[in-house]
Scaffold this active site. Structure first.
Site, short mmCIF file in Angstrom:
data_model
loop_
_atom_site.label_atom_id
_atom_site.label_comp_id
_atom_site.label_asym_id
_atom_site.label_seq_id
_atom_site.Cartn_x
_atom_site.Cartn_y
_atom_site.Cartn_z
NE ARG A 35 -3.58 -2.51 2.24
CZ ARG A 35 -4.52 -2.94 1.40
NH1 ARG A 35 -4.95 -2.16 0.45
NH2 ARG A 35 -5.00 -4.17 1.50
CG HIS B 205 -0.01 -9.60 -5.41
ND1 HIS B 205 -0.23 -8.26 -5.64
CD2 HIS B 205 -1.05 -10.25 -5.98
CE1 HIS B 205 -1.37 -8.12 -6.32
NE2 HIS B 205 -1.89 -9.32 -6.54
CE1 TYR C 199 -3.34 -6.07 -3.81
CE2 TYR C 199 -3.15 -5.09 -1.62
CZ TYR C 199 -3.35 -6.19 -2.43
OH TYR C 199 -3.56 -7.42 -1.87
CG HIS D 296 -4.00 -6.29 -9.50
ND1 HIS D 296 -4.54 -5.83 -8.33
CD2 HIS D 296 -3.88 -7.63 -9.34
CE1 HIS D 296 -4.73 -6.84 -7.50
NE2 HIS D 296 -4.33 -7.95 -8.08
CD GLU E 287 -4.45 -11.18 -9.82
OE1 GLU E 287 -3.44 -10.70 -9.26
OE2 GLU E 287 -5.45 -11.59 -9.19
CG ASP F 189 -8.09 -14.02 -8.86
OD1 ASP F 189 -9.22 -14.54 -8.67
OD2 ASP F 189 -7.46 -13.42 -7.98
CG HIS G 200 -9.73 -11.28 -10.26
ND1 HIS G 200 -8.46 -10.78 -10.22
CD2 HIS G 200 -10.22 -11.14 -8.99
CE1 HIS G 200 -8.19 -10.34 -8.99
NE2 HIS G 200 -9.24 -10.56 -8.23
CG HIS H 28 -4.10 -15.10 -7.47
ND1 HIS H 28 -4.03 -13.75 -7.75
CD2 HIS H 28 -2.89 -15.45 -6.99
CE1 HIS H 28 -2.82 -13.31 -7.44
NE2 HIS H 28 -2.10 -14.32 -6.98
CG ASP I 204 -11.18 -8.22 -6.87
OD1 ASP I 204 -11.23 -9.24 -6.15
OD2 ASP I 204 -10.10 -7.68 -7.18
CG HIS J 286 -10.68 -12.82 -3.55
ND1 HIS J 286 -9.31 -12.87 -3.47
CD2 HIS J 286 -10.96 -12.10 -4.66
CE1 HIS J 286 -8.79 -12.20 -4.49
NE2 HIS J 286 -9.76 -11.72 -5.22
CD GLU K 14 -4.64 -13.35 -4.52
OE1 GLU K 14 -5.62 -13.37 -5.30
OE2 GLU K 14 -3.69 -12.58 -4.63
#
Ligand SMILES: [Zn+2]
Ligand SMILES: [Zn+2]
Length: 283
Positions: free
Chosen positions: A36, A66, A69, A106, A142, A175, A178, A212, A225, A227, A257
């Site tokens: 982040r 990963h 973001y 992403h 992804e 994923d 997704h 994923h 999105d 999960h 995830e």
């Protein structure tokens, strides 16, 4: 197929290995640095050495990182694009240092400009990040759920990008949540077959290098999105049985995830659910 999970690397990357072992994971995904923030903290050599030794001792399968973001490699904002290149290259170098399979990111948003308008910039920025971090670590785009202006919810977009990037290090992370949200009915045998035919035609199944594994709180084609734990969502255990039975996934590592029972991330019940399904497929 190996079954793993995203685990925390808090307190030093080497600590992630024990956390993966604790939940029964056979491979793991971690953040090399906080996802982040832009600030990248290089991993001290002593920590990466301990990580490699611990992963080997535990017979861990391939590790993936990963990306942050914040990365928006196709952003029309030049300063954001520049920071994104730097961030991907820092994390790719960390992947190399840890002996990881690669870095997953992403494709993010075109910010209303349209996919075609940001295409050339996206490609050249990815190439810059790869050039700045030589090695073998893959850079995996992804699949996206397709909310808002997000790039990569259609295999055609990912395929066009990867062809233009033209690097043996460019690959894809699939994923399940997704892809489902993007409208591909992978829980159904015929739907999965059609999905993978399209993936093969547009991208190439040889570029499917990580999964994923996430169930979905939201319906097919929702573009949302969200999960869910394996078996609790709309893909469901039967859907994962269909997915895990398919030959295209047999050599591809799976990384959970999911929220987990205690909302603290992937846990042993989710790892065990996937292992049970794998066993039921005869894998
Ligand atoms: Zn994912
Ligand atoms: Zn997601």
């Amino acid at each position: 197929m190996l079954i793993g999970a995203h685990v925390s690397a808090a307190g030093g990357v080497e600590k992630a290995v024990g956390r993966a072992v604790d939940i029964g994971a056979e491979c793991m995904q971690i953040f090399a640095s906080s996802p982040r923030t832009w600030r990248f903290r290089p991993i001290p050599e002593s920590n990466s050495d301990k990580f490699r030794a611990a992963a080997e001792e535990a017979s861990m399968g391939p590790t993936v990182l990963h990306a942050s973001y914040l990365v928006a490699i196709g952003s029309p904002d030049p300063s954001l694009a520049e920071k994104s290149v730097q961030s991907l290259s820092d994390h790719l170098q960390a992947a190399e240092q840890l002996g990881a399979l690669g870095l997953i990111f992403h494709p993010a948003s075109h910010r209303g400009k349209g996919f075609d308008a940001v295409f050339d910039q996206f490609v050249s920025n990815v190439q810059k990040a790869l050039d700045a971090s030589p090695g073998d670590a893959l850079l995996m785009l992804e699949t996206s759920a397709g909310s808002g202006d997000h790039i990569g919810s259609k295999f055609e977009e990912l395929g066009r990008l990867i062809k233009a990037i033209d690097s043996p290090r460019a690959a894809v992370c699939f994923d399940t949540q997704h892809v489902w949200a993007a409208g591909y009915n992978i829980a159904d045998r015929d739907g999965l077959e059609a999905t993978l035919e399209e993936f093969d035609r547009e991208i190439g199944l040889d570029l499917l290098r990580s999964v994923h594994a996430n169930d979905s709180m939201r319906e097919l084609g929702s573009s949302v999105d969200r999960h869910d734990n394996i078996g609790d969502g709309l893909i469901g255990e039967a859907g994962f049985h269909t997915i895990m039975s398919h030959p295209a996934f047999q050599e591809v590592p799976f990384y959970l995830e999911v929220p987990g029972a205690g909302k603290s991330g992937p846990d042993r019940p989710n790892v065990e659910a996937l292992k049970r399904i794998r066993a039921a497929t005869g894998g």
